[in-house]
Design an enzyme around this catalytic site. Sequence first.
Site, PDB file in Angstrom:
ATOM      1  N   ASP A 112       0.792  -1.232   0.000  1.00 26.86           N
ATOM      2  CA  ASP A 112       0.000   0.000   0.000  1.00 26.86           C
ATOM      3  C   ASP A 112       0.826   1.285   0.000  1.00 26.86           C
ATOM      4  O   ASP A 112       0.295   2.349  -0.317  1.00 26.86           O
ATOM      5  CB  ASP A 112      -0.910   0.029   1.248  1.00 26.86           C
ATOM      6  CG  ASP A 112      -2.242  -0.660   1.004  1.00 26.86           C
ATOM      7  OD1 ASP A 112      -2.474  -1.130  -0.113  1.00 26.86           O
ATOM      8  OD2 ASP A 112      -3.053  -0.717   1.945  1.00 26.86           O
ATOM      9  N   GLY A 152      -2.014  -0.851  -9.064  1.00 26.50           N
ATOM     10  CA  GLY A 152      -0.871   0.037  -9.189  1.00 26.50           C
ATOM     11  C   GLY A 152       0.168  -0.144  -8.112  1.00 26.50           C
ATOM     12  O   GLY A 152       0.907   0.769  -7.781  1.00 26.50           O
ATOM     13  N   LYS A 153       0.226  -1.334  -7.532  1.00 29.00           N
ATOM     14  CA  LYS A 153       1.127  -1.536  -6.391  1.00 29.00           C
ATOM     15  C   LYS A 153       2.391  -2.313  -6.756  1.00 29.00           C
ATOM     16  O   LYS A 153       3.449  -2.088  -6.187  1.00 29.00           O
ATOM     17  CB  LYS A 153       0.377  -2.274  -5.280  1.00 29.00           C
ATOM     18  CG  LYS A 153      -0.780  -1.446  -4.693  1.00 29.00           C
ATOM     19  CD  LYS A 153      -1.615  -2.250  -3.701  1.00 29.00           C
ATOM     20  CE  LYS A 153      -2.767  -1.404  -3.159  1.00 29.00           C
ATOM     21  NZ  LYS A 153      -3.680  -2.204  -2.304  1.00 29.00           N
ATOM     22  N   VAL A 154       2.252  -3.248  -7.670  1.00 28.38           N
ATOM     23  CA  VAL A 154       3.377  -4.118  -8.000  1.00 28.38           C
ATOM     24  C   VAL A 154       3.516  -4.202  -9.512  1.00 28.38           C
ATOM     25  O   VAL A 154       2.537  -4.440 -10.224  1.00 28.38           O
ATOM     26  CB  VAL A 154       3.147  -5.541  -7.432  1.00 28.38           C
ATOM     27  CG1 VAL A 154       4.237  -6.500  -7.893  1.00 28.38           C
ATOM     28  CG2 VAL A 154       3.078  -5.499  -5.916  1.00 28.38           C
TER      29      VAL A 154
END
Lengths: 353, 353, 353, 353
Positions: free
Chosen positions: C262, C305-307
Amino acid sequence: MPTKKELLTSPIQHIDIKQHNVVPMVDAMHSMAYSSRDLARAASIYERMLRDQECGVILCLAGSLISAGLKQIFVDLIRNNMVDAVVSTGANIVDQDFFEALGYKHWIADDLYRQGTEDATLRELMIDRIYDTLIDEEELRLCDDTCKVIADALNPRPYSSREFIREMGAYLEKQGKTPEKGGVDSIIYSAYQTDVPIFVPAFSDCSAGFGLVAHQHGRGDKPKVSIDSVKDFYELTQLKIANPTTGLLMIGGGVPKNFAQDIVVAAEILGLDAPMHKYAIQITVADVRDGALSSSTLKEASSWGKVDTTFEQMVYSEATLALPMITGYAYHKKAHAQRKQRRWSRLLEPVTA
Amino acid sequence: MPTKKELLTSPIQHIDIKQHNVVPMVDAMHSMAYSSRDLARAASIYERMLRDQECGVILCLAGSLISAGLKQIFVDLIRNNMVDAVVSTGANIVDQDFFEALGYKHWIADDLYRQGTEDATLRELMIDRIYDTLIDEEELRLCDDTCKVIADALNPRPYSSREFIREMGAYLEKQGKTPEKGGVDSIIYSAYQTDVPIFVPAFSDCSAGFGLVAHQHGRGDKPKVSIDSVKDFYELTQLKIANPTTGLLMIGGGVPKNFAQDIVVAAEILGLDAPMHKYAIQITVADVRDGALSSSTLKEASSWGKVDTTFEQMVYSEATLALPMITGYAYHKKAHAQRKQRRWSRLLEPVTA
Amino acid sequence: MPTKKELLTSPIQHIDIKQHNVVPMVDAMHSMAYSSRDLARAASIYERMLRDQECGVILCLAGSLISAGLKQIFVDLIRNNMVDAVVSTGANIVDQDFFEALGYKHWIADDLYRQGTEDATLRELMIDRIYDTLIDEEELRLCDDTCKVIADALNPRPYSSREFIREMGAYLEKQGKTPEKGGVDSIIYSAYQTDVPIFVPAFSDCSAGFGLVAHQHGRGDKPKVSIDSVKDFYELTQLKIANPTTGLLMIGGGVPKNFAQDIVVAAEILGLDAPMHKYAIQITVADVRDGALSSSTLKEASSWGKVDTTFEQMVYSEATLALPMITGYAYHKKAHAQRKQRRWSRLLEPVTA
Amino acid sequence: MPTKKELLTSPIQHIDIKQHNVVPMVDAMHSMAYSSRDLARAASIYERMLRDQECGVILCLAGSLISAGLKQIFVDLIRNNMVDAVVSTGANIVDQDFFEALGYKHWIADDLYRQGTEDATLRELMIDRIYDTLIDEEELRLCDDTCKVIADALNPRPYSSREFIREMGAYLEKQGKTPEKGGVDSIIYSAYQTDVPIFVPAFSDCSAGFGLVAHQHGRGDKPKVSIDSVKDFYELTQLKIANPTTGLLMIGGGVPKNFAQDIVVAAEILGLDAPMHKYAIQITVADVRDGALSSSTLKEASSWGKVDTTFEQMVYSEATLALPMITGYAYHKKAHAQRKQRRWSRLLEPVTA
């Protein structure tokens, strides 16, 4: 130590989907997520394959399902013309269904006895355990023996498992082990009456195997009954050729899943271009990441040309939860109302014992 | 769309446990927890069963193991006298091991093609997918055909799968598909040379099934080869009777697990009181809570009188991780150094084609 | 009934990856299938993230890992500059790592005591069980108490868990519970010495929670120490902003996985457009089909959109098997040789107790 | 590329257990095996804990349950006085329940978009994916922002998550985001109205975390709201002390399971000998063999003195299948009819913003 009788007091009872109208609940699950939505979609696909007048339905059984209380569902599917052929492990058909048809029961293991720590006690009492369910091993031996009796009475030659299982149905009828005569209903007997063929491709891998080994041992060098698994494969392929549109309702994976999927390729090898299975549902908890066939997705099967991808659905659930809902949905929507009876056993060579 | 050739460029390569001394690492795992400790204990049990001069070792194979790069392990176990009999699914022995012996390969699927979303493309290219691995379907058809060729050349009668697989070994030798002649080594050929019997109880459920169906179809009403799975069961039971102390090394569950466990009961039914399997190891990721045999604990098997509980161990791991460690441990500890070769095939009736 | 001492005799011992060169075996696994190939790819990604001079490495720990014999791995990663921050559940850091730093041990449960049927006995003996591992509950209470002692000595204000854990490191140093003084090494102390921040976002959910509840209870209406999990999040986000290129090495899922993923979004909310995590590895046995975050794929995280998806790998394995191989691979390939030490704790506000 | 609007057309709809009388079906499952029998037993235990006038019921939520269509169940449990406190992950309460209360929805992902291969497209469209469900990320950002607005309006001091969530309920009331004003009902609002406390022990690990980080960032060096997870633990423990007989209804594991179980020990540490949780149910698919808390059996918890073993039941099922049956059973049997309302929020210190 308790007595055997003390441990075997509460029988497994088979759920009756006819009593539970799950349609509203399954319909609600269409708009949820995860397994509930998958289950709802599977139920709709099963409904659709029953409404498709061209479609022959093959039921595949792996795992200990009859001992778990699912027998009546399969009997109801057969008697209500919701399935045209069965492919199963031997345990379901012989050790469990035929066993119950002979008058024996499965029993609920109470909490202490399902942990595994009391298995030595069970051993001593000649009680066998399936997870949380108990069986009287002495009764199971009588089931083995009955298979020998049936084999001994047959003309010695290679049989498909289907032929042999049909003889088991005839045996039940002859012995009065039928609902008409006060016995319990069974998959074998209901299929016998409705000409639904039952295939057990690994037929020696169950109680019947014990009986048949005893039979062959007893015959020594004389002619004997043998079980030709190639013949099973040939017969099921012939059904696919005779009825090209097919759907699979699979519980668990294992040999039944592989066997039923493979008939598409077998038909092709015999020079008859059969279409892929048009519909396919599999209920399983097997994790896809071990690469095994049991857990492989139905999409993967499409790369093999075995299963079409338009109407396929994996349902991730232990079967005792998912199956009553999927089959109950189709039943209460009367998806089978207009279905013609296929009586596929009649298409295959007459059993000549 | 890529060409078939573009997708089949990186072959699966089989791990060679002889190159990796895992003994110190596995020894360290004895004092850890969860799967590592279980794995270490399983490795010790396998070591122990090899050191037990009385013990015959039965290897059970389910899941797609050969295509996954584990073939050389099984060949090494056979050639190093670390296993006395094999019970397997047909896919491992025919579609994968015999297939590679014929000179074909399995291929690494790159990331895009293992997702399932490109299976239609694979279908069009006649490429089959096993999770993250690809196979040229046209080559697989040649494997099917070869099984037909072998069947066509045999005297028409019921065969155990063991007999038929022995003929496959003879075929490889005749065709020069052997390491001596520049071919690759195989389970079938190494077992053929060392008289290690291989049983595939559901033999029609694989590439051989396709060849045999074509054979029976071609023969029409004339005498034909059939595969008698009862004979398999009878033969394996005879081995148990001849060599009462036994151990099981099981990868996956399914028919091989059940079949091999059942011979204890079968021996008893033949009137010869055989002891339970003294040692048992199973590597699996199947979850016990679905009640199926594949996932059932070895303790549960003890309630059936099939497996003793003193030296049993379940290992919860996908096999490509656990198997090289368990077998490598026993190999590098030279547990097999003093072991006598059993050549069990010679105990069984001579193959007379 | 046995005594507590009789049950607590064989201690868990932590595996030392420095002693086991797994490079050849992991390299071989690149050309296999399923988990072995995934594991090999994960090992290569971890190697790559260590060689990437821009990349800060965040280690995420969920599950009972320290009690399972994996502590030394994490200490080695910290001391060899192979990780720059840790995000963990409280159990790993406090109940298990700090607990061992205080001089206590985890114990191997023998077969009888890992089944669950003897838990009432364990309860009576004040022994706690983690699957196959035992803990002396009285020692665990001393660990709780120590957390209270540390809290009582602090200036009453909101602390991030990171600040508090740093105080735990200082406590160990003060008390001579360090390898230099004859104690055992620990994650907390090695991180304290190397300025590697440790975050436990659900800090009250562990032994520290017991100590802190006792602290707050003792203070009554007077000012007290509180643990501000927002501050943790803010601090970790600041590290992401200071070092935009990041990689995640995750064992298990839970809060640590979610929390670490996050911070990409948190940075964006603070108006600083941080790139997605460039590298990500997760070792887990959680099944994706329940839809939970713990089991969700890293591809799914990319939709958030985190990894990034170029260098991500899920490894399906219980951690005690996979982690020694993945970390040992990077260690023995000396992937960290040129790596600069980040000492991220110094970037964060000075701890002022 | 499709538009965002095209992908977000079919909303998740929450199942209404009040419409589905599952009592006869669950009763039938008592005499089956595996998960169905376990589910039936769990349903009976839930019924029993509701009929136990002494028993306070704590509901624990982990996994993405609200987005999956289970929200109405929890609202119904709260409004029908079938639960007295909630312990949850942040995602369920803030990102999903509060999010829907603000007027946003979750959307069904069609088959193509649940595979993972289209996640780059989703990323570009600012759509987030949870397995087979989609969320508009821009709406989620508005949810984050709302948490900041709430925090900004509060007196700066440490809050328990419970206090903060109560403020979220007050916010919904103030803004007219309530069923009375034409909005949708929510867990937060129904709990606000009925004084059911909601605890989120890892409160920064969700949408609220983003809002609170923004709040703290905005405040700079000035006094700010912080979230004290110790206070949560203290408060929940006080409830246990005030109402010693307790039962747990747990969906998934993670922090909520651990946190709720731990209050027994916390009470003891405060010198008040609270009994173990008298009843406990957990629905999960986590496999026990990884040793993690999420998958650990309730028997294991008894070794820790946290859960009594007389009335405990693990149910192995994905929650969308099992929860409607377990809760529907208790609801339709009117187990809650005589239950007194506890209004536990009133026991805790008054919220003074």
